[in-house]
Design a protein around this motif. Structure first.
Motif, short mmCIF file in Angstrom:
data_model
loop_
_atom_site.label_atom_id
_atom_site.label_comp_id
_atom_site.label_asym_id
_atom_site.label_seq_id
_atom_site.Cartn_x
_atom_site.Cartn_y
_atom_site.Cartn_z
N VAL A 58 0.83 -1.21 0.00
CA VAL A 58 0.00 0.00 0.00
C VAL A 58 0.86 1.25 0.00
O VAL A 58 0.61 2.20 -0.75
N LEU A 59 1.89 1.28 0.84
CA LEU A 59 2.64 2.51 1.06
C LEU A 59 3.70 2.79 -0.01
O LEU A 59 3.98 3.96 -0.30
N ASP A 60 4.31 1.76 -0.58
CA ASP A 60 5.38 1.99 -1.56
C ASP A 60 4.93 2.89 -2.72
O ASP A 60 5.63 3.86 -3.06
N PRO A 61 3.79 2.62 -3.37
CA PRO A 61 3.38 3.49 -4.48
C PRO A 61 3.11 4.93 -4.04
O PRO A 61 3.38 5.87 -4.79
N ILE A 62 2.61 5.12 -2.83
CA ILE A 62 2.32 6.47 -2.33
C ILE A 62 3.62 7.24 -2.09
O ILE A 62 3.76 8.40 -2.48
N LEU A 63 4.58 6.58 -1.45
CA LEU A 63 5.85 7.25 -1.16
C LEU A 63 6.66 7.49 -2.43
O LEU A 63 7.39 8.48 -2.53
N ASN A 64 6.50 6.63 -3.42
CA ASN A 64 7.23 6.79 -4.68
C ASN A 64 6.78 8.02 -5.46
O ASN A 64 7.47 8.45 -6.39
N GLU A 65 5.63 8.57 -5.11
CA GLU A 65 5.13 9.77 -5.79
C GLU A 65 5.84 11.04 -5.34
O GLU A 65 5.72 12.08 -5.99
N LEU A 66 6.57 10.98 -4.24
CA LEU A 66 7.19 12.17 -3.67
C LEU A 66 8.54 12.47 -4.34
O LEU A 66 9.40 11.59 -4.44
N ASN A 67 8.71 13.71 -4.79
CA ASN A 67 9.97 14.12 -5.40
C ASN A 67 11.09 14.14 -4.37
O ASN A 67 10.89 14.52 -3.21
N GLY A 68 12.25 13.71 -4.78
CA GLY A 68 13.43 13.81 -3.92
C GLY A 68 13.55 12.73 -2.88
O GLY A 68 14.45 12.78 -2.04
N LEU A 69 12.66 11.71 -2.92
CA LEU A 69 12.73 10.61 -1.96
C LEU A 69 12.94 9.29 -2.70
O LEU A 69 12.34 9.06 -3.75
N VAL A 70 13.77 8.45 -2.14
CA VAL A 70 13.94 7.09 -2.65
C VAL A 70 13.54 6.14 -1.52
O VAL A 70 14.33 5.87 -0.61
N PRO A 71 12.27 5.67 -1.51
CA PRO A 71 11.81 4.79 -0.42
C PRO A 71 12.57 3.48 -0.39
O PRO A 71 12.93 2.91 -1.42
N SER A 72 12.85 3.02 0.81
CA SER A 72 13.57 1.76 1.02
C SER A 72 12.98 1.09 2.25
O SER A 72 12.72 1.76 3.26
N ASN A 73 12.74 -0.21 2.19
CA ASN A 73 12.14 -0.94 3.30
C ASN A 73 13.14 -1.87 3.96
O ASN A 73 13.98 -2.47 3.29
N VAL A 74 13.03 -1.98 5.28
CA VAL A 74 13.85 -2.93 6.02
C VAL A 74 12.94 -3.69 6.98
O VAL A 74 12.05 -3.10 7.59
N GLY A 75 13.14 -5.01 7.08
CA GLY A 75 12.34 -5.84 7.98
C GLY A 75 13.19 -6.34 9.12
O GLY A 75 14.25 -6.94 8.90
N LEU A 76 12.72 -6.10 10.35
CA LEU A 76 13.49 -6.45 11.54
C LEU A 76 12.55 -6.97 12.63
O LEU A 76 11.35 -6.70 12.58
N PRO A 77 13.08 -7.67 13.64
CA PRO A 77 12.25 -7.98 14.81
C PRO A 77 11.64 -6.69 15.35
O PRO A 77 12.30 -5.64 15.35
N TRP A 78 10.39 -6.76 15.82
CA TRP A 78 9.61 -5.55 16.06
C TRP A 78 10.27 -4.56 17.03
O TRP A 78 10.26 -3.35 16.81
N ARG A 79 10.85 -5.03 18.10
CA ARG A 79 11.49 -4.10 19.04
C ARG A 79 12.62 -3.34 18.36
O ARG A 79 12.77 -2.13 18.53
N ARG A 80 13.41 -4.06 17.58
CA ARG A 80 14.53 -3.42 16.87
C ARG A 80 14.01 -2.49 15.79
O ARG A 80 14.58 -1.41 15.55
N ALA A 81 12.93 -2.88 15.10
CA ALA A 81 12.36 -2.04 14.05
C ALA A 81 11.93 -0.69 14.62
O ALA A 81 12.15 0.37 14.01
#
Length: 259
Positions: A58-81
């Protein structure tokens, strides 16, 4: 961009979008729970660390619309995230906007998704009939609850419950429920819990019933660390997109695909 070039563009009447375009794109890291399928997870059957699930879809396409941003996702154990955002090592997370998270992150207004709390308990529980008849919070207080430490929703919403056993992880919750070391678990989403029960091979041994008296729904929002210079702009953009009916239809399609 150096100060002289920026000043020259401003004197020429350059628009904010042109200024943003002239600036090298910024990496925007969203920190996700790596074990909250199907909302966010990493497929352990593959060698990739790519974050999958409803929230990034859901969020990747929305964030990709913003100029000057390169969205990147990281998956971690929840406390660390969460800690990644709290310590400024990541820019954002998508979750329930708890009081604690609001101390270090700003959240937008329109929910990305809304989860519906359900009770989950052992199908062979000796007091199953009583559990199925529960209609109020006070009735639920007669039982021992089991939940994950660090959830924050449960810790905030269930703080008036005397009998809650906290576990280090989701799988431990259901081991305790199956061993009747706890009576019931309040899951934020039946989709999440049924996904996990299938993985554990105990789907047919657990009963699920809605619990709207705890909360009719639990909204998830994107939270951006407070010191991010574009936090207000990004959150405003997300709200604007989420208010469009076509976006809501797309989200419904994404959820159906995973559910």
């Amino acid at each position: 961009m150096d100060k002289q070039r920026r000043k020259a563009l401003q004197l020429l009447g350059a628009s904010p979008l042109l200024l943003a375009a002239a600036t090298p794109p910024e990496r925007f890291v969203v920190s996700y729970n790596d074990d909250y399928a199907p909302y966010s997870y990493i497929d352990s059957a593959t060698s990739t660390s790519r974050v999958l699930g409803i929230l990034p879809d859901v969020l990747d396409p929305i964030l990709n619309e913003l100029n000057g941003l390169v969205p990147s996702n990281v998956g971690l154990p929840w406390r660390r995230a969460q800690m990644m955002v709290q310590q400024g090592l990541a820019e954002a997370l998508c979750t329930f906007a708890s009081d604690e998270r609001k101390q270090y992150a700003l959240f937008h207004s329109v929910p990305v998704v809304q989860l519906q709390p359900h009770l989950f308990f052992n199908a062979y529980h000796l007091r199953r009939a009583e559990l199925e008849r529960i209609k109020t919070r006070d009735e639920l207080k007669a039982f021992y609850l089991v939940d994950q430490k660090g959830n924050q929703w449960a810790e905030q919403v269930l703080k008036d419950f005397q009998h809650v056993e906290w576990t280090p992880g989701h799988d431990a919750i259901f081991r305790m429920v199956m061993a009747t070391r706890g009576d019931v678990h309040i899951s934020l989403s039946p989709i999440v819990t049924k996904w996990r029960l299938r993985k554990l091979g105990i789907l047919q041994e657990i009963v699920s019933i809605p619990a709207p008296y705890i909360a009719p729904s639990v909204p998830f929002h994107l939270g951006i660390r407070k010191d991010h210079p574009r936090a207000a702009e990004i959150l405003g953009h997300i709200d604007e997109v989420l208010r469009v009916p076509a976006t809501q239809r797309r989200i419904e399609d994404v959820v159906r695909r995973y559910a």
